[in-house]
Design an enzyme around this catalytic site. Sequence first.
Site, PDB file in Angstrom:
ATOM      1  CG  ASP A  25       1.614  -0.165  -2.919  1.00 41.42           C
ATOM      2  OD1 ASP A  25       1.554  -0.593  -1.895  1.00 41.42           O
ATOM      3  OD2 ASP A  25       0.767   0.344  -3.526  1.00 41.42           O
ATOM      4  CG  LEU A  26      -1.242  -6.242  -3.581  1.00 37.70           C
ATOM      5  CD1 LEU A  26      -0.880  -6.854  -5.187  1.00 37.70           C
ATOM      6  CD2 LEU A  26      -1.370  -7.248  -2.630  1.00 37.70           C
ATOM      7  CG  ASP A  27      -4.948  -0.966  -2.748  1.00 36.55           C
ATOM      8  OD1 ASP A  27      -5.650  -1.116  -3.846  1.00 36.55           O
ATOM      9  OD2 ASP A  27      -5.361  -0.062  -1.787  1.00 36.55           O
TER      10      ASP A  27
ATOM     11  CB  THR B 200      -7.501  -4.433  -2.935  1.00 33.93           C
ATOM     12  OG1 THR B 200      -6.282  -3.812  -2.791  1.00 33.93           O
ATOM     13  CG2 THR B 200      -7.232  -5.830  -3.453  1.00 33.93           C
TER      14      THR B 200
ATOM     15  CE  LYS C 284      -7.698   4.553  -3.615  1.00 31.93           C
ATOM     16  NZ  LYS C 284      -7.681   5.044  -4.860  1.00 31.93           N
ATOM     17  N   GLY C 285      -2.881   2.963   1.238  1.00 32.84           N
ATOM     18  CA  GLY C 285      -1.409   2.635   1.435  1.00 32.84           C
ATOM     19  C   GLY C 285      -1.334   2.565   3.122  1.00 32.84           C
TER      20      GLY C 285
ATOM     21  NE  ARG D  24      -6.605  -5.824   8.564  1.00 34.31           N
ATOM     22  CZ  ARG D  24      -6.392  -7.359   8.393  1.00 34.31           C
ATOM     23  NH1 ARG D  24      -6.663  -7.728   9.618  1.00 34.31           N
ATOM     24  NH2 ARG D  24      -5.413  -7.839   7.840  1.00 34.31           N
TER      25      ARG D  24
ATOM     26  CB  SER E 207       1.671  -4.963   0.043  1.00 37.78           C
ATOM     27  OG  SER E 207       0.552  -4.825   0.334  1.00 37.78           O
ATOM     28  CB  ALA E 208       0.461  -1.512   4.096  1.00 35.54           C
ATOM     29  CB  SER E 209      -2.528  -5.840   2.138  1.00 33.77           C
ATOM     30  OG  SER E 209      -3.348  -6.869   2.338  1.00 33.77           O
TER      31      SER E 209
ATOM     32  CG  ASN F 201      -6.037  -9.688   3.662  1.00 32.73           C
ATOM     33  OD1 ASN F 201      -6.512 -11.003   4.258  1.00 32.73           O
ATOM     34  ND2 ASN F 201      -6.463  -8.735   4.316  1.00 32.73           N
TER      35      ASN F 201
ATOM     36  CE  LYS G  23       4.300   0.450   1.373  1.00 26.99           C
ATOM     37  NZ  LYS G  23       3.363   0.031   0.297  1.00 26.99           N
TER      38      LYS G  23
ATOM     39  CD  GLU H 143       3.756   2.823  -2.713  1.00 29.21           C
ATOM     40  OE1 GLU H 143       2.696   3.328  -2.811  1.00 29.21           O
ATOM     41  OE2 GLU H 143       3.801   1.797  -1.814  1.00 29.21           O
ATOM     42  CG  ASP H 144      -1.471   3.442  -5.116  1.00 32.96           C
ATOM     43  OD1 ASP H 144      -0.684   2.912  -4.121  1.00 32.96           O
ATOM     44  OD2 ASP H 144      -2.557   3.465  -4.618  1.00 32.96           O
TER      45      ASP H 144
HETATM   46  P1  B16 Z   1      -4.964  -5.359   5.281  1.00 33.50           P
HETATM   47  P2  B16 Z   1      -0.844  -1.470  -0.407  1.00 33.50           P
HETATM   48  C1  B16 Z   1      -2.675  -1.456   1.630  1.00 33.50           C
HETATM   49  O1  B16 Z   1      -2.174  -1.934   0.399  1.00 33.50           O
HETATM   50  C2  B16 Z   1      -3.993  -0.706   1.099  1.00 33.50           C
HETATM   51  O2  B16 Z   1      -3.764   0.407   0.500  1.00 33.50           O
HETATM   52  C3  B16 Z   1      -4.720   0.063   2.653  1.00 33.50           C
HETATM   53  O3  B16 Z   1      -5.822   0.619   2.130  1.00 33.50           O
HETATM   54  C4  B16 Z   1      -5.018  -1.060   3.466  1.00 33.50           C
HETATM   55  O4  B16 Z   1      -5.495  -0.583   4.665  1.00 33.50           O
HETATM   56  C5  B16 Z   1      -3.655  -1.892   3.792  1.00 33.50           C
HETATM   57  O5  B16 Z   1      -2.894  -2.483   2.602  1.00 33.50           O
HETATM   58  C6  B16 Z   1      -3.838  -2.786   4.675  1.00 33.50           C
HETATM   59  O6  B16 Z   1      -4.408  -3.920   4.088  1.00 33.50           O
HETATM   60  O7  B16 Z   1      -6.227  -4.812   5.662  1.00 33.50           O
HETATM   61  O8  B16 Z   1      -5.386  -6.194   4.005  1.00 33.50           O
HETATM   62  O9  B16 Z   1      -3.958  -5.634   5.851  1.00 33.50           O
HETATM   63  O10 B16 Z   1      -1.376  -0.643  -1.125  1.00 33.50           O
HETATM   64  O11 B16 Z   1       0.235  -1.458   0.744  1.00 33.50           O
HETATM   65  O12 B16 Z   1      -0.536  -2.615  -1.228  1.00 33.50           O
HETATM   66 MG    MG Z   2      -1.108   1.151  -2.711  1.00 37.11          MG
END
Ligand code: B16
Ligand code: MG
Length: 215
Positions: free
Chosen positions: A8-10, A16, A44-45, A48, A113-115, A117, A144, A168-169
């Site tokens: 996982d990233l964040d 972040t 978290k996780g 958006r 990661s869910a992000s 970005n 997730k 994972e966190d």
């Molecule tokens: P974005 P992860 C997640 O990252 C964040 O923990 C979560 O707070 C955020 O809403 C999600 O990414 C989406 O991010 O807006 O950049 O697409 O923990 O899955 O690495």
């Molecule tokens: Mg995370």
Amino acid sequence: QIKACLFDLDGVIVDTAKYHYIAWKELASNLGFEFTEEDNERLKGVSRMTSLNILLEIGGITLSDEEKHRLAEKKNENYRTFILKMQPDEILDGAKEFLQELKAKGIKIALGSASKNAMTILERLELTELFEAIIDGTKVTEAKPNPEVFLKGAEALNVDPSECVVFEDAEAGVEAALAGNMKCVGIGSPVVLGKANLVIDGLHQMTYEKLMELN
Ligand code: B16
Ligand code: MG
């Protein structure tokens, strides 16, 4: 036999969440309500849009889908001003060293990661090259605790899910790993991440030997 690690990233490789918090707090403030650090824990996780829905629920606000998309876009623009300034020294303690150790030992590495970005963040941190596969928010349809993000990672690495360990966190992330028939190392509180096979404070506590003990 463990052949791959999925990260996982964040909250695992970088914090972040602090930048997400600033951007969501500003959005809430513009909408006329307070958004606390404790509230931020709930984001978290999660994706958006789900984050925005939780935030609006906290503020007791109902909006059209069109308006929600506009606000999510605005929040993301604000958030990106922070991540575009990130530096490699923001990598969490021990993360890069552990990734390098895995690579040296021939363990495959993917991001899950869910992000949306994630690519930008990995570039800023100068970590992109360490990942053989990158599965992020642009590549999945299910959030997730659905295991999709990790199953796609295993597939991209050409390994069986049973040969993977996820780091994972977030509780939903631990559940996703287990639902995908993978082992999981939780990063954070044993109270929250109790379902994981091992819980540590951060990747600075992780070694190849400890990974092999999960076999
Ligand atoms: P974005 P992860 C997640 O990252 C964040 O923990 C979560 O707070 C955020 O809403 C999600 O990414 C989406 O991010 O807006 O950049 O697409 O923990 O899955 O690495
Ligand atoms: Mg995370």
